[in-house]
Design a protein around this motif. Structure first.
Motif, mmCIF file in Angstrom:
data_model
loop_
_atom_site.group_PDB
_atom_site.id
_atom_site.type_symbol
_atom_site.label_atom_id
_atom_site.label_comp_id
_atom_site.label_asym_id
_atom_site.label_seq_id
_atom_site.Cartn_x
_atom_site.Cartn_y
_atom_site.Cartn_z
ATOM 1 N N THR A 183 30.879 43.709 32.860
ATOM 2 C CA THR A 183 31.364 43.232 34.165
ATOM 3 C C THR A 183 32.774 43.743 34.421
ATOM 4 O O THR A 183 33.663 43.015 34.852
ATOM 5 C CB THR A 183 31.342 41.692 34.211
ATOM 6 O OG1 THR A 183 32.062 41.159 33.087
ATOM 7 C CG2 THR A 183 29.922 41.163 34.177
ATOM 8 N N ALA A 184 32.969 45.031 34.163
ATOM 9 C CA ALA A 184 34.311 45.611 34.238
ATOM 10 C C ALA A 184 34.806 45.808 35.672
ATOM 11 O O ALA A 184 36.005 45.932 35.895
ATOM 12 C CB ALA A 184 34.339 46.948 33.498
ATOM 13 N N VAL A 185 33.893 45.833 36.640
ATOM 14 C CA VAL A 185 34.337 45.963 38.042
ATOM 15 C C VAL A 185 34.860 44.625 38.534
ATOM 16 O O VAL A 185 36.005 44.501 38.976
ATOM 17 C CB VAL A 185 33.191 46.478 38.936
ATOM 18 C CG1 VAL A 185 33.644 46.506 40.398
ATOM 19 C CG2 VAL A 185 32.758 47.864 38.493
ATOM 20 N N THR A 186 34.021 43.600 38.451
ATOM 21 C CA THR A 186 34.439 42.275 38.889
ATOM 22 C C THR A 186 35.621 41.769 38.075
ATOM 23 O O THR A 186 36.565 41.183 38.621
ATOM 24 C CB THR A 186 33.263 41.287 38.756
ATOM 25 O OG1 THR A 186 32.187 41.742 39.581
ATOM 26 C CG2 THR A 186 33.667 39.901 39.198
ATOM 27 N N GLY A 187 35.562 41.965 36.767
ATOM 28 C CA GLY A 187 36.585 41.405 35.894
ATOM 29 C C GLY A 187 37.786 42.294 35.665
ATOM 30 O O GLY A 187 38.761 41.859 35.045
ATOM 31 N N GLY A 188 37.752 43.533 36.174
ATOM 32 C CA GLY A 188 38.862 44.435 35.918
ATOM 33 C C GLY A 188 39.324 45.202 37.143
ATOM 34 O O GLY A 188 40.453 45.039 37.600
ATOM 35 N N VAL A 189 38.437 46.018 37.694
ATOM 36 C CA VAL A 189 38.801 46.849 38.847
ATOM 37 C C VAL A 189 39.303 45.971 39.998
ATOM 38 O O VAL A 189 40.302 46.294 40.651
ATOM 39 C CB VAL A 189 37.601 47.700 39.307
ATOM 40 C CG1 VAL A 189 37.933 48.422 40.610
ATOM 41 C CG2 VAL A 189 37.215 48.702 38.225
ATOM 42 N N THR A 190 38.619 44.870 40.243
ATOM 43 C CA THR A 190 39.002 43.992 41.349
ATOM 44 C C THR A 190 40.443 43.507 41.203
ATOM 45 O O THR A 190 41.215 43.507 42.172
ATOM 46 C CB THR A 190 38.047 42.792 41.431
ATOM 47 O OG1 THR A 190 36.711 43.267 41.622
ATOM 48 C CG2 THR A 190 38.419 41.877 42.581
ATOM 49 N N MET A 191 40.819 43.111 39.998
ATOM 50 C CA MET A 191 42.181 42.611 39.795
ATOM 51 C C MET A 191 43.214 43.712 39.944
ATOM 52 O O MET A 191 44.290 43.497 40.518
ATOM 53 C CB MET A 191 42.294 41.949 38.417
ATOM 54 C CG MET A 191 41.564 40.637 38.373
ATOM 55 S SD MET A 191 41.755 39.772 36.827
ATOM 56 C CE MET A 191 40.213 38.868 36.833
ATOM 57 N N VAL A 192 42.892 44.889 39.449
ATOM 58 C CA VAL A 192 43.803 46.017 39.626
ATOM 59 C C VAL A 192 44.016 46.297 41.109
ATOM 60 O O VAL A 192 45.146 46.476 41.578
ATOM 61 C CB VAL A 192 43.253 47.271 38.913
ATOM 62 C CG1 VAL A 192 44.032 48.520 39.339
ATOM 63 C CG2 VAL A 192 43.339 47.100 37.399
ATOM 64 N N ARG A 193 42.925 46.316 41.874
ATOM 65 C CA ARG A 193 43.044 46.585 43.300
ATOM 66 C C ARG A 193 43.854 45.499 44.015
ATOM 67 O O ARG A 193 44.685 45.798 44.882
ATOM 68 C CB ARG A 193 41.642 46.700 43.921
ATOM 69 C CG ARG A 193 40.888 47.932 43.502
ATOM 70 C CD ARG A 193 41.504 49.194 44.108
ATOM 71 N NE ARG A 193 41.437 49.172 45.560
ATOM 72 C CZ ARG A 193 42.496 49.169 46.368
ATOM 73 N NH1 ARG A 193 43.732 49.206 45.872
ATOM 74 N NH2 ARG A 193 42.342 49.151 47.678
ATOM 75 N N ILE A 194 43.614 44.250 43.655
ATOM 76 C CA ILE A 194 44.367 43.144 44.267
ATOM 77 C C ILE A 194 45.863 43.338 44.052
ATOM 78 O O ILE A 194 46.670 43.269 44.994
ATOM 79 C CB ILE A 194 43.912 41.792 43.691
ATOM 80 C CG1 ILE A 194 42.506 41.426 44.179
ATOM 81 C CG2 ILE A 194 44.916 40.685 44.020
ATOM 82 C CD1 ILE A 194 42.414 41.003 45.624
#
Length: 486
Positions: A183-194
């Motif tokens: 779940t690296a998009v929801t748990g990682g990419v999303t936070m980086v983008r935020i």
């Protein structure tokens, strides 16, 4: 414009403010409901961890030196961004994690709340004046720990990542984030983008998806001072052992097998409503899920019948549709759940509902009267399985509820709340809800478990976050240099 664009992070990790190729193997992001590939993200290596930790340590010093309103402003902007992009984030969470839309929406709501709560930390008092026997000013001062390693799991990756990322950043630290690779998009990419959009300076949030070797590198890297880990008790023991060997603090939020006590004066229909949510929400893939339903013998048969009927009525399917339960995360998790059910039935538990799976879709299951050593009763299932056991009086309820290696959350249903509170005082648990089920989370409230559920409250609220992500040092000041008789 797309906020989370797979073409931007395809085959890449996030280091020093840029999307770059990782030295580990790329990771395919698979939708559990359909088996469809949603994206590919880069995989990190231990060498990437070393690079990220070094640059994060440099960026952290400048970040901590900023005036506190500047750090607070980043957190408040991040909260706004969670809300502004909630629809797109919920869509990713539903497809990547398998969460139904209300669960995904709750996760985004909590993420925004965590950032707002963290936004109050930079201006929080950072010390206290101490008494001294000498003529001097003596005080304790809280300082950022430096670089924090955050390791988050697959089940609720938004909440279980942001609750450490946001306060750690707010208090002047840098963060290395290793989400579960599933779940690296929801748990990682999303936070980086935020945080990119919120204006967080480069190098303060490094994204390092990967497996055990990446997590181990984070724990052992000399630049990383604190590890915030959420995951299974087994994995948490390994993280804690490795951190202890390197003399590092590890904040461990681990597994659970929460008890739900239905007293003899409870309303059965209302108790079953609570139990349905607490046992089956998000396919039971929540650390606070009700695993052990302890029901007074006078209400037991009625409770089992109604809970089983409710389980049978629930719709299981693709979480993008109108369903109650989506898929579990993968075949390994499904096979574990089904094995626990089958072994418990073989040992004498009565299968009153469910007990079947179609692909990754596990039916909500009710087991009545399992032996107390049946695995679905005494172990953490992490699936939609409710084991129901009768008790005769308060003392037996306390004995049953306390007879577990875990101590995360506890629910008690009674017409006499003070009686429930007195009962809770006899049962070890990090969280207690009287006349509610066991699954809940608020950004300003301390969260954590005892026994094998973790190392206590290390998330939520100013006190827990200050303890988790700062160090306290003693400082004295005198008008003139002191004199000593040597």
């Amino acid at each position: 414009m797309t906020f989370i664009d797979p073409t931007v992070f395809h085959g890449r990790i996030h280091l020093d403010g840029e999307w770059v190729e990782g030295q580990g193997d790329p990771i395919d992001v698979i939708e559990p409901a359909t088996g469809q590939q949603l994206a590919t993200i880069g995989g990190a290596s231990p060498e990437d961890v070393t690079r990220a930790a070094r640059s994060a340590a440099i960026a952290q010093r400048e970040w901590a030196a900023l005036p506190h309103p500047e750090r607070a402003a980043v957190l408040h902007r991040a909260a706004d961004l969670w809300e502004r992009h909630s629809e797109e984030i919920v869509g990713w969470n539903t497809r990547e994690v398998g969460a139904i839309a209300p669960m995904a929406g709750f996760a985004v709501h909590v993420a925004a709340a965590e950032c707002r709560e963290a936004g109050s930390l930079p201006s929080h008092p950072l010390g206290e004046v101490l008494s001294s026997e000498k003529p001097r000013l003596s005080f304790a001062q809280r300082m950022p720990v430096g670089v924090v390693g955050v390791i988050s799991p697959f089940n609720v990756p938004i909440i279980l990542g942001i609750r450490a990322v946001a306060p750690a950043l707010a208090l002047g630290n840098a963060v290395l984030l290793k989400p579960d690779p599933r779940t690296a998009v929801t748990g990682g990419v999303t936070m980086v983008r935020i945080f990119e959009e919120a204006g967080l300076p480069a190098g303060l949030l490094q994204l390092l998806p990967g497996g055990v070797e990446v997590g181990s590198a984070m724990v052992t890297d000399p630049e990383v001072s604190v590890i915030a880990f959420t995951g299974s008790t087994q994995a948490g023991r390994s993280v804690g052992e490795l951190a202890g060997k390197h003399l590092k603090r590890a904040h461990l939020e681990l597994g659970g097998n929460s008890a739900f006590i239905v007293m003899d004066d409870a309303d059965v229909d209302r108790a079953v409503n609570l139990a349905t949510w607490g046992a089956f929400l998000h396919q039971g893939q929540i650390c606070m899920t009700i695993g052990r339903h302890l029901v007074h013998e006078s209400l037991y048969e009625q409770y089992v019948d109604k809970l089983a009927a409710k389980a049978d009525s629930m719709v299981v399917g693709d979480p993008t549709g109108q369903v109650h339960l989506g898929p579990v995360i993968d075949t390994g998790q499904r096979d574990k759940i089904m094995s626990l059910i089958e072994r418990s039935v073989e040992m004498g538990a009565q299968l009153r509902a469910g007990g079947t799976a179609d692909g990754l879709f596990v039916r909500p299951t009710v087991l009545a009267g399992p032996p107390l050593d049946a695995p679905a009763y005494c172990e953490e299932v992490f699936g939609p399985v409710a084991s129901v056991v009768p008790f005769s009086d308060d003392d037996e309820a306390v004995k049953l509820a306390s007879a577990s290696d875990y101590g995360l959350s506890l629910g008690i249903v009674t017409a006499q709340p003070m009686r429930g509170l007195a009962l809770a005082g006899r049962i070890p648990s990090g969280i207690v809800h009287i006349n509610d089920q066991t699954v809940d989370d608020e950004a300003n409230s301390p969260f954590g478990g005892v026994k094998s559920s973790g190392t206590g409250s290390r998330h939520g609220g100013a006190a827990a976050n200050l303890d988790a992500f700062t160090e306290t040092r003693w400082i004295t000041m005198q008008a003139e240099p002191g004199e000593y008789p040597l």
